[in-house]
Design a protein around this motif. Structure first.
Motif, PDB file in Angstrom:
ATOM      1  N   GLU A 218      16.530  30.943   2.362  1.00 46.79           N
ATOM      2  CA  GLU A 218      17.018  29.998   1.359  1.00 46.79           C
ATOM      3  C   GLU A 218      16.331  30.288   0.031  1.00 46.79           C
TER       4      GLU A 218
ATOM      5  N   SER B   6      21.032  21.416  -1.701  1.00 43.96           N
ATOM      6  CA  SER B   6      21.744  22.542  -1.065  1.00 43.96           C
ATOM      7  C   SER B   6      23.233  22.249  -0.968  1.00 43.96           C
TER       8      SER B   6
ATOM      9  N   ALA C 169      20.982  34.051  -2.328  1.00 41.87           N
ATOM     10  CA  ALA C 169      21.599  33.208  -1.305  1.00 41.87           C
ATOM     11  C   ALA C 169      21.921  34.069  -0.094  1.00 41.87           C
TER      12      ALA C 169
ATOM     13  N   ASP D 203      25.876  29.786   7.707  1.00 40.07           N
ATOM     14  CA  ASP D 203      24.747  28.864   7.832  1.00 40.07           C
ATOM     15  C   ASP D 203      24.851  28.121   9.164  1.00 40.07           C
TER      16      ASP D 203
END
Ligand SMILES: [Zn+2]
Lengths: 89, 998
Positions: free
Chosen positions: B81, B593, B154, B159
């Motif tokens: 991250e 986020s 990124a 994810d």
């Protein structure tokens, strides 16, 4: 996200509603002669006021009723809400 | 590695639990309760990154959300991250992080060459430098900037973390658990209000964790701990740490991001990584405190220069010394608190105070401790490249314009305090008109727009006694409005030191002959000289200065830089700060986020998946599905190694020769009931409905008021006052809203009710020359002959004990029926059709064959009714009643809609009868005409005609009526195709429509 008081259900979040545009526009009666200008005004021409505005919303994910919402387009303040055919003072 | 900067005892960390971690590949350890920043500082690591523009070495500047420098790339549980503040990231076992903005490494950074070329990178460098020569942009500037800049990378992987959204209502939302948050929460909770208290840090207490005060015979921290544990026990209170209220939206809705798992090595099973709370609060109390602001001086970005309050926090919370030879540079009494803490731990600080003769309790205490204090002194410049080695200091005149002789003092850190800036972001986001408070040289909330109140330091109140008093009272007053209760809590006594006034001094002048960079914005490398250039070049509005110089635009959003920037603009422009005004505060207060914003609405969860009750049968029979809106429909049923093309051809052909069955459950269905139902349909549809008898269906087209076709479908009169309307799958929801609009708002006098019945019925279309034979087998007791059930007829029947509706309607152009049964009987019906259809060579067919069949018949569907066509365009003008008015009729008189050469549906065949025509291609007269080649129309749908065994397409073509027989070209630049074609009638099969009536 706005908080809108449905006159049938009470206060609900904006994501239960869909916007329906200017509530002051009146559809010309069926079978009535209307000029091009009158028809254009009904179908296309809208004022875009800054400040108080009476608008239509449908409580889509709720009671499915179309309601009228008096809202400030600049501050998003909602002054009042009405049922579809309620008299507005 | 030893923690040479960790003091022996003290701090709120758990020294019994060591935690190992890696930074830039080197292993270190810290303790449970550390942040990445405090653990690195304990290990003597001050160099953590490079600055954005000049790639100057960067250390730590703050200890929390205001941190502009220490932004790192974090690695956790196989994920990465970017843009993580080391000052906020809690340490966990196995944490790995690396510097950003460094290439190839933090110690040797090629971008630092920018530092020596800084003459080329002044304000507006984005706009000026890289604009010329233009050809350099793609090949030289852009790749170089990409490689050398940015705040991390990124992840490109999916994810795997889970993010949740939660909706909550409360009486009072309190943002910040410092003294004002705790006091107001406590009195409101005791008065029966439903309270949410949010704290962005892991520990509650805010300034009480680091200040030397007593509340009611306890230390400030002990008092805070006591209040928190009491609040946690109360059923009407929710207390949340690691939770940042970052946005204040309309109608008192606030959004809070709760970091559920970021402090853990791995997210626990079934737990989210983050949880976003949408909180609708009756009242909001903003107790977000204040952030210390720096004083601007030369090389003030050198690692080792940091906020004095941060140095104190590292010492008191984490037991970490940020240096062993500290210099405290202050214009107010706060710096003395930091100096006293150093002194208490055996470190000798030197205090430079810009004031000439300040007097107060805390200064007396510092003097009594023997701290070296130099009044009327300032830091002119920090010396040292990767770490502060010394400071050039000098006396300063009373008017702050003239520096004395420059001396050099050895030091390893410079702790700066330029007084305090209230954190007014949430108040400002809510629409509060903020005002400038001359007393504290900062903006504070003014008149509230929504139900919001700001308390304590966030409101510019810097004494604990007043903060607690007003906060207890506000909590009571606001809760009383809601709960109508009157429970009193007593306000405890406070012991705190008195402070003297701060110095309105924020920027050290440059000594003669020196050109030190004096930074305002540390993350974006905006120096005093950049703002000066912007103003010289004519930028006046603070919003323009911000965008031109990028002051306050980085991920820290200028939390430490904004006010000094305003001071500078006001000084140069000779205006007072309030008339310069601050830039707009917008959510989020701190970066959030994307995953948290999206929540669970990812992949298949982004919308519901609707399946017909026959879905499992399709699955069991090798159906390949396609998304049709939110529905899953069989596209074709794969046999062996068949391709889509082969399978759909086989299925369509079988409908034309034998019989096929298609799942049409997804079609929209609306029950229209009431004594005025016929009149209503007559107004909604373009054709006549008043004389439709019971037991008959009719095809109808409905328009929008602007004359554009909205939808089509058949509607059947089931009984006297009951109609069954069908819509296309895609428009079902819109049509229902459309009907409700007219019934509720336009013609409330009509006694009609509409309700969606789409999910109540399962539907099967049985089509093909043998369909009647099959129907007779399915309904042996029902007369399904051409006389008993003629085209567009309707009967009710019984399918082996199951009640069914039988409609003789056709979409394929063949003799066809549609059978509906209650959804629960859908699969039963389907299996009976397949079973009894076997002797007629029945095959199920999917949407691809369905399309083929309708295209070669010239039946319009969604690709023609695309929101741009009127009935004439679709050859539907025969359905326009001349005798009655209907929705949208008046619009059809518009001149463009009655033009002689109006567009119209046609058929298209490639001259070679082999080349498939891509949908969406354009039709042109001359394939070799210069660009832009005039478009005459477009291909709306294409198929391989099973009747004629060649490609066939539908097109909407200008003057289509007079184009039959013309030779044109289809052009698809996307597919790189040019195909000569002939225009034919859109009815390619059975143009007279005899089969449906057979
Ligand atoms: Zn409602």
């Amino acid at each position: 996200m706005l908080h809108i008081k449905c006159p049938h259900c009470g206060i609900r979040s904006q994501n239960e509603f869909s916007y329906g545009g200017d509530a002051t526009v009146k559809r010309p009666e069926l079978n009535k002669e209307v000029t091009d200008q009158e028809w254009d005004n009904f179908v296309y021409n809208r004022v875009s006021p800054r400040g108080k505005h009476l608008e239509l919303w449908q409580h889509l994910s709720g009671c499915r009723q179309w309601i009228k919402v008096e809202r400030d387009t600049a501050t998003h303040e909602i002054f009042n809400t009405y049922k579809a055919n309620e008299e507005i003072a | 590695m030893t923690q040479s900067y960790r003091i022996e005892t003290g701090g709120l960390i758990n020294r019994n639990k060591k935690i190992s971690f890696k930074f830039n590949g080197t292993s270190y350890f810290g303790y449970e309760g550390d942040t990445l920043a405090s653990a690195l500082l304990a290990n003597g690591v001050h160099l953590v990154g490079r600055s954005f523009k000049y790639h100057r070495p960067r250390g730590f500047f703050g200890a929390g959300v205001d941190e502009p420098y220490a932004v790192v790339q974090l690695y956790r549980n196989g994920e990465t991250e970017p843009n993580i503040k080391a000052t906020e990231q809690e340490l966990f076992e196995g944490l790995e992080a690396s510097s950003v903005n460094c290439w190839p490494s933090v110690n040797f950074d090629i971008g630092a060459i920018n530092n020596f070329l800084k003459i080329f990178l002044p304000a507006g460098f984005y706009y000026k430098t890289f604009m010329w020569p233009k050809s350099f942009w793609y090949k030289i500037y852009e790749p170089f900037i990409r490689k050398a800049a940015g705040l991390g990378v990124a992840s490109t992987k999916h994810d795997k973390e889970r993010y949740e959204h939660k909706y909550e209502y409360c009486d009072l939302l309190i943002a910040g658990s410092g003294p004002s948050g705790l006091a107001s929460a406590y009195s409101a909770a005791k008065n029966g209000a439903k309270v949410i208290l949010a704290e962005d840090k892991p520990r509650y207490g805010g300034s009480l964790l680091t200040s030397d005060v007593n509340i009611g015979n306890q230390s400030g921290k002990d008092w805070a701990d006591g209040i928190i544990s009491e609040l946690k026990e109360m059923p009407n209170v929710t207390v949340k740490n690691r939770s940042q209220v970052f946005g204040y939206y309309d109608h008192n809705m606030l959004v809070m991001s709760e970091k559920v798992s970021d402090h853990l090595p791995k997210t626990k099973k079934y737990h989210p990584n983050k949880r976003l709370w949408y909180i609708r609060a009756k009242e909001v109390l903003i107790s977000s405190g204040s952030i210390e602001r720096p004083i601007v001086f030369g090389n003030n970005d050198t690692p080792g220069v940091m906020l004095s309050s941060a140095a104190k926090e590292y010492l008191k919370v984490y037991g970490v010394l940020v240096g062993k030879k500290p210099l405290v540079f202050t214009n107010n009494d706060s710096g003395y608190e930091t100096a006293i803490e150093f002194k208490k731990h055996g470190v000798e600080p030197i205090v430079l105070d810009s004031r000439s003769n300040p007097q107060s309790e805390i200064i007396d205490e510092a003097k009594n401790l023997g701290i070296n204090i130099k009044n009327s002194y300032v830091v002119v410049a920090a010396q040292g490249y990767k770490k502060v080695k010394s400071a050039d200091v000098a006396t300063i005149s009373e008017d702050k314009k003239t520096l004395g002789k420059i001396e050099n003092i050895n030091c390893d850190c410079i702790c700066v305090s330029g007084f305090w800036t209230p954190t007014i972001h949430l108040a400002s986001q809510s629409g509060n008109k903020t005002k400038f408070n001359e007393e504290i040289d900062a903006f504070v909330p003014g008149v509230s727009k929504q139900n919001e109140t700001t308390l304590g330091a966030a409101n510019g109140v810097f004494t604990l006694e007043e903060t607690l008093k007003t906060s207890f009272e506000k909590g009571k007053e606001l809760s009383k409005k809601i709960t109508e209760k009157n429970n009193e809590v007593s306000i405890p006594n406070v012991v705190e030191k008195k402070y003297s006034k701060h110095d309105k001094f924020w920027c050290v002048p440059l000594p003669k002959g020196k050109s030190y960079k004096r930074f305002l914005d540390f993350q974006n490398d905006v120096a005093v000289s950049d703002v000066e250039i912007a103003l010289k070049e004519g930028y006046r509005s603070i919003e323009h200065v911000k965008r031109y110089t990028t002051l306050g635009m980085a991920t820290d959003q200028g939390k430490t830089s904004n006010l000094n920037g305003l001071q500078l603009v006001s000084e140069i422009e000779n205006k007072v700060v309030p008339s310069v005004g601050h830039t707009t505060f917008r959510p989020p207060y701190t970066p959030i986020s994307i995953g948290a914003i999206v929540g669970r609405e990812v992949g298949k969860h982004s919308k519901p998946t609707r399946k017909s009750p026959i879905h499992n049968w399709h699955e069991e029979h090798n159906a390949v599905f396609v998304d049709a809106g939110v529905w899953l429909r069989p596209r074709y049923y794969k046999r062996g190694n068949e391709t889509l093309f082969e399978a759909s051809k086989r299925e369509a052909k079988n409908v034309r020769t034998n019989v096929g069955v298609c799942d049409v459950t997804t079609l929209g269905k609306i029950d229209v009931k009431g004594p005025d139902a016929a009149e209503f349909l007559n107004r909604i549809y373009t054709n006549a409905w008043l004389k439709l008898p019971v037991g008959k269906a009719r095809y109808g087209v409905m328009l929008r008021e602007d004359g554009i076709v909205m939808d089509d479908g058949t509607t059947t009169r089931i009984s006297e006052n009951h109609y069954h309307m069908t819509t296309t799958t895609a428009q079902a929801a819109n049509v229902l809203s459309h009907l409700e609009y007219y019934l509720q708002l336009v013609w409330p006098e009509l006694n009609v009710n509409v309700v969606s019945t789409t999910e109540q019925w399962a539907g099967a279309a049985i089509a093909g020359p043998k369909s009647r034979d099959l129907l007779q087998k399915l309904f042996p007791k029902t007369d399904v002959s051409n006389e008993g059930l003629p085209f567009m007829g309707y009967v009710e029947g019984e399918l082996f004990g199951v009640k069914a509706r039988i409609f003789r309607i056709s979409f394929s152009g063949e003799l066809a029926y549609e059978v509906n049964v209650e959804s629960d009987n859908g699969r039963f019906m389907w299996e009976k059709i397949i079973e009894l259809g076997e002797e007629f060579q029945i095959q199920p067919y999917g949407t691809e064959a369905l399309s083929t069949l309708r295209i070669e018949m010239g039946h319009v569907a969604g690709s023609e009714l695309d929101g741009r066509t009127i009935p004439y365009d679709n050859a539907l003008e025969g359905l326009l009643s001349k005798k009655k008015d209907f929705i949208g009729k008046r619009s059809l008189q518009r001149s463009a809609f009655v033009a002689e050469d109006r567009q119209r549906i046609v058929g298209v065949i490639p001259l070679d009868k082999r080349t498939s025509i891509p949908e969406g291609s354009h039709l042109v007269k001359d394939a070799n005409a210069p660009l832009p080649n005039k478009k005459l129309g477009h291909i709306s749908a294409s198929c391989w005609s099973v009747e004629h065994d060649n490609p066939f397409s539908l097109a909407i073509l200008k003057d289509g009526k007079n184009m039959i027989g013309e030779k044109l070209f289809v052009m698809s630049p996307l597919k790189n195709k040019v195909i000569p074609v002939e225009i034919v009638s859109s009815h390619y099969v059975d143009p007279k429509g005899e089969r449906v009536r057979s």
